[in-house]
Write a protein that holds these residues in place. Structure first.
Motif, PDB file in Angstrom:
ATOM      1  N   TYR A 129       2.855   6.450  -4.309  1.00  0.00           N
ATOM      2  CA  TYR A 129       2.766   7.800  -4.200  1.00  0.00           C
ATOM      3  C   TYR A 129       2.250   8.490  -5.527  1.00  0.00           C
ATOM      4  O   TYR A 129       2.199   9.610  -5.682  1.00  0.00           O
ATOM      5  CB  TYR A 129       4.389   8.229  -4.322  1.00  0.00           C
ATOM      6  N   GLY A 130       1.910   7.548  -6.293  1.00  0.00           N
ATOM      7  CA  GLY A 130       1.305   8.017  -7.550  1.00  0.00           C
ATOM      8  C   GLY A 130      -0.347   8.511  -7.227  1.00  0.00           C
ATOM      9  O   GLY A 130      -1.182   9.091  -8.116  1.00  0.00           O
ATOM     10  N   GLY A 131      -0.778   8.304  -6.082  1.00  0.00           N
ATOM     11  CA  GLY A 131      -2.098   8.774  -5.609  1.00  0.00           C
ATOM     12  C   GLY A 131      -3.514   7.819  -5.554  1.00  0.00           C
ATOM     13  O   GLY A 131      -4.353   8.091  -5.616  1.00  0.00           O
ATOM     14  N   ASP A 132      -3.067   6.553  -5.561  1.00  0.00           N
ATOM     15  CA  ASP A 132      -3.981   5.457  -5.468  1.00  0.00           C
ATOM     16  C   ASP A 132      -3.473   4.251  -4.542  1.00  0.00           C
ATOM     17  O   ASP A 132      -2.212   4.109  -4.308  1.00  0.00           O
ATOM     18  CB  ASP A 132      -4.248   5.086  -7.090  1.00  0.00           C
ATOM     19  N   PHE A 133      -4.465   3.531  -4.254  1.00  0.00           N
ATOM     20  CA  PHE A 133      -3.997   2.191  -3.553  1.00  0.00           C
ATOM     21  C   PHE A 133      -4.914   1.137  -4.205  1.00  0.00           C
ATOM     22  O   PHE A 133      -6.049   1.427  -5.022  1.00  0.00           O
ATOM     23  CB  PHE A 133      -4.369   2.312  -2.202  1.00  0.00           C
ATOM     24  N   LYS A 134      -4.438  -0.066  -4.273  1.00  0.00           N
ATOM     25  CA  LYS A 134      -5.092  -1.221  -4.865  1.00  0.00           C
ATOM     26  C   LYS A 134      -5.061  -2.476  -3.958  1.00  0.00           C
ATOM     27  O   LYS A 134      -4.325  -2.698  -3.239  1.00  0.00           O
ATOM     28  CB  LYS A 134      -4.279  -1.572  -6.128  1.00  0.00           C
ATOM     29  N   ILE A 135      -6.433  -2.827  -3.863  1.00  0.00           N
ATOM     30  CA  ILE A 135      -6.841  -4.063  -3.125  1.00  0.00           C
ATOM     31  C   ILE A 135      -6.770  -5.359  -3.901  1.00  0.00           C
ATOM     32  O   ILE A 135      -7.124  -5.499  -5.056  1.00  0.00           O
ATOM     33  CB  ILE A 135      -8.199  -3.948  -2.696  1.00  0.00           C
ATOM     34  N   TRP A 136      -6.006  -6.197  -3.535  1.00  0.00           N
ATOM     35  CA  TRP A 136      -5.673  -7.661  -4.281  1.00  0.00           C
ATOM     36  C   TRP A 136      -6.244  -8.617  -3.485  1.00  0.00           C
ATOM     37  O   TRP A 136      -6.187  -8.608  -2.294  1.00  0.00           O
ATOM     38  CB  TRP A 136      -3.773  -7.684  -4.474  1.00  0.00           C
TER      39      TRP A 136
END
Length: 805
Positions: free
Chosen positions: A502-509
């Motif tokens: 919900y902080g406005g980002d996505f991360k690819i791991w």
């Protein structure tokens, strides 16, 4: 295939040789081996919840192989079984829901067959359904008598009435039975020669708090009861005045002075009353040992307490891990069982109280504290192995086999000591499994204390395909700074995952051991951040990979963004919904994408990836959605919210949920099924287990799990799925559909009166005005407008015969 029933809805019962344990599981009785803990057979015939099991005891040590039992159920029937066959021998219909039952005459039977009673009677706690609800203080519970020999109720005889049905407890000798009603203990003495007309005498013992459970001493006139405050009361010499032995009083005299009856209230018929107190909350378990020297007690704290009856000294079996519900003795004095609230039954070795085996059912739903901006997943499914992962209250994840209906393993997510009744300090919010089941991802939130100290943790787990015992691979603290994780998804073919926040980002791991074979255990594997993406700083609410993993769909509130996960490049932006998108799923080979929006204006939408536009949509409140892997089918679980489907109440027909099966290319449901307890439920497609079904059927099965974690696995292509109220597609007309073909690009053509319902009802006969369907169909299959225009305009003109002079 059905499963996921509760094993602890009623007390179990041991067979005479103590080699089998009979357990109430919904409308059936499951029989387990006490040596292996595995189910061996079942008794099927009741139509509602089974409430009691009574094994007919052996009259002599040589007849331990006797395998008969009586069962009662809320369907209003009593059934007699030979559970060694298994075979139903007799059915008695009393036409009232039976909540509890005891049969005194089969206990303490004389060895001489000539002295055995000619008729067998059962005493039941039933519900009188004819009592009006609006009647003040309506007494719906009744204690009634049934003649099992003649298969009928004993006239209109009512032994007692309570506000609601209550459990009945019987003494080991069969001479007394009793129940608790608020602050009273009601005890009846069974007539020495029971008959239809004989009436059992009754006494009442009083207490200052509500009573919860009671137990009779096996040989003496001692009864124990527990109350809501955790106290245990022991009345000695109960009924000596009302139930004299022969023509004399039990103690030879009538005690009238209060000082000679310590602890006894008022005129209660007892010699003394002693109070013990150790439990901090209500007592759920009370049982005397077979020799009467000890009393077992238990409650919410998950500790079995053993009291020495003469001295009051106690010892403990601690850290059972769940509130205790029932303690059951067996004919073998070295074996007992204890039933726990987490749907688990432990087989105990007595008197050391060592746990020999555990019969573990599916974990029952539990309530978790709400965490701001941290949605909680209900459960996750392992597509390849047919497993479901469920969150537990004690910081664990249970892996449960849907085909075998048994627990596979239990993973401790957070290393914290947890005892029942403790305040929950950590919540496992999300759990996700990879498609092949080799990887698992969990998120946990440590609750703040006075708004200080909240911590979000992302964990990756690895498992060999042959062994579902996951081991921890990587821990990532605060993966999205101070924002909560909204969704997690795995890449279908690689060791790659994505998390959104919900902080406005996505991360690819990505996993550094990506090249390692999936069949091997990942040793010292580690996950690292491969890429970070965002879109206009909007909260990211849902994520999904396409079937081949080449496209990553991320919902940025009301829009869907499409990304290349390898290069972390934004490819396209589609859609603009009215509410936040909470779920994304690719259908089949990723030609279509399904989105679910919730809120005041919920919507189910199917997006065409070739046209990057809405193919069709419905205004429905969707609880869950599942997409098939090998076909274009997807299923949605829909709740009947009146604000969203006022015009479609006929869809639900009084049910509290509906499963709709769609083909992504067609807005008409392929099939629908009614669903009960749909709130909190879910659906999923799993790969079929041919050995379980022993027939050549579809490789993909549909699973529906309701809010109580009961589930059914069935073939969605089988129109004759058992006990599923299949509704034909023609009976369901959804509220509205999205536009497709020409209209999806250029808008409606009102002058042609294009009818939606006509397209929903399937192909029709030749039209008298073929130009109405000229622009129907996929836009990329239509001829160019330059060729259509002349034919279209010509169809609008009225042809006239020209007269040449």
């Amino acid at each position: 295939m059905r499963g996921g029933k509760s094993y602890v809805s009623a007390p179990p019962a041991f067979s005479n040789d103590a080699k089998r344990l009979l357990v109430c599981t919904g409308a059936t009785v499951s029989i387990f081996s006490t040596s292996t803990g595995l189910q061996t057979s079942s008794l099927e015939g009741h139509k509602a919840l089974v409430t009691s099991i009574i094994v007919v005891p052996a009259s002599s040590p040589a007849s331990k192989v006797l395998c008969f039992c009586w069962t009662s159920s809320l369907d209003g029937t009593i059934r007699y079984w030979d559970f060694s066959a298994p075979e139903l021998m007799k059915t008695i219909d009393v036409k009232m829901p039976i909540y509890s039952m005891v049969i005194p005459s089969i206990l303490g039977q004389p060895a001489n067959d000539d002295e055995k009673p000619s008729q067998v009677f059962a005493y039941m706690s039933v519900e009188e359904t004819k009592v009006q609800e609006n009647k003040p203080k309506a007494l719906r519970g009744q204690i009634r008598k049934c003649n099992l020999t003649d298969s009928r109720l004993a006239g209109g005889l009512i032994l007692g009435e309570t506000q609601r049905p209550v459990p009945i407890i019987i003494s080991a000798s069969g001479k007394f039975f009793g129940t608790q009603s608020k602050r009273k203990l009601l005890i009846w003495k069974v007539p020495a020669k029971d008959s239809v007309s004989s009436v059992a005498k009754k006494i009442t013992l009083h207490h200052t708090k509500n009573l919860t459970v009671l137990a009779f001493h096996p040989t003496n006139r001692i009864v124990a009861a527990g109350d809501v405050t955790g106290r245990i009361l022991i009345w000695r010499g109960f009924g000596n005045q009302t139930f004299p032995i022969g023509d004399k009083l039990a103690n030879g005299r009538l005690i009238q002075h209060e000082e000679e009856r310590p602890g006894v209230r008022g005129d209660d018929d007892a010699d003394s009353c002693t109070t013990w107190h150790w439990h901090p909350s209500e007592v759920n378990v009370l049982s005397f040992s077979s020799d009467g020297a000890y009393l077992y007690s238990g409650g919410r704290e998950g500790v079995l307490v053993v009291w020495q009856l003469d001295t009051g000294k106690k010892k403990f079996l601690p850290r059972i891990g769940s509130p205790l519900l029932y303690f059951t003795d067996s004919p073998d004095p070295t074996l007992s069982s204890i039933s726990c609230a987490d749907n688990r039954i432990h087989i105990l070795k007595m008197p050391s109280m060592e746990i020999l085996k555990s019969i573990s059912g599916i974990k029952l739903p539990c309530s978790f504290p709400e965490v701001k901006e941290s949605p909680c997943s209900k459960f996750a499914f392992d597509y390849s192995a047919g497993l479901v992962a469920l969150r537990m209250e004690n910081y664990c994840i249970q892996l449960y086999s849907l085909f075998d209906d048994r627990e596979i393993s239990e993973i401790q997510v957070c290393e914290r000591n947890h005892q029942p009744g403790d305040d929950v300090t950590v919540i496992v919010t999300l759990v996700a499994l990879s498609q092949d089941g080799s990887m698992m991802c969990t998120t946990e939130v440590r609750l703040p204390e006075e708004d200080i100290g909240a911590l979000v943790c992302l964990k990756f787990w690895a498992s060999a395909s042959q062994n579902k015992s996951f081991c921890l691979s990587t821990i990532i603290y605060e993966p999205h700074r101070d924002a909560g994780v909204s969704a997690v998804a795995f890449h279908p073919t690689r060791n790659m995952a994505v998390s959104s926040s919900y902080g406005g980002d996505f991360k690819i791991w990505v996993c550094k051991d990506d090249i390692q074979q999936k069949s091997e255990m990942l040793q010292n594997s580690g996950w690292m951040c491969h890429a970070v993406g965002s879109y206009k700083k909007r909260p990211m609410t849902a994520v999904a990979f396409s079937a081949d993993g080449s496209v990553l769909a991320v919902a940025a509130e009301t829009v869907i963004t499409l990304w290349d996960p390898e290069k972390n490049v934004l490819v396209a932006i589609i859609g603009e919904m009215q509410e936040s998108i909470m779920n994304l799923s690719f259908v089949g080979k990723s030609e279509y994408l399904v989105s679910v929006s919730r809120g005041s204006k919920p919507r189910l939408a199917v997006w065409s990836m070739s046209k990057l536009s809405v193919s069709w949509s419905y205004k429905l409140h969707v609880e869950d959605v599942a997409c098939a892997v090998d076909s274009s089918l997807f299923a949605v679980l829909v709740l009947p919210k009146s604000s969203t489907v006022d015009s479609n109440e006929s869809i639900f027909q009084g049910k509290n949920g509906v499963i709709l099966l769609f083909n992504a290319t067609d807005p008409v449901p392929v099939a629908t099924w009614s669903a009960r307890e749909a709130s909190g439920g879910g659906v999923a497609f799993i790969q079929g287990n041919q050995s379980s079904f022993q027939q050549n059927v579809s490789p993909e099965f549909l699973v529906y799990m309701n809010g109580d974690h009961e589930y059914v696995v069935f073939d969605p292509n089988d129109s004759d799925a058992p006990e599923l109220s299949l509704t034909r597609p023609g009976h369901v007309v959804p509220e509205e559909t999205g536009q497709f073909g020409y209209a999806s690009i250029y808008g409606e053509l009102p002058e042609f009166e294009l009818k939606k319902n006509q397209s929903l009802l399937g192909p029709s006969g030749p039209s008298e005005r073929p130009w109405e369907t000229l622009f129907s169909g996929s836009s990329h299959n239509l001829p160019p407008l330059t060729k259509l225009c002349s034919a279209f305009l010509e169809s609008l003109l009225e042809k006239r015969t020209a007269i040449v002079e």
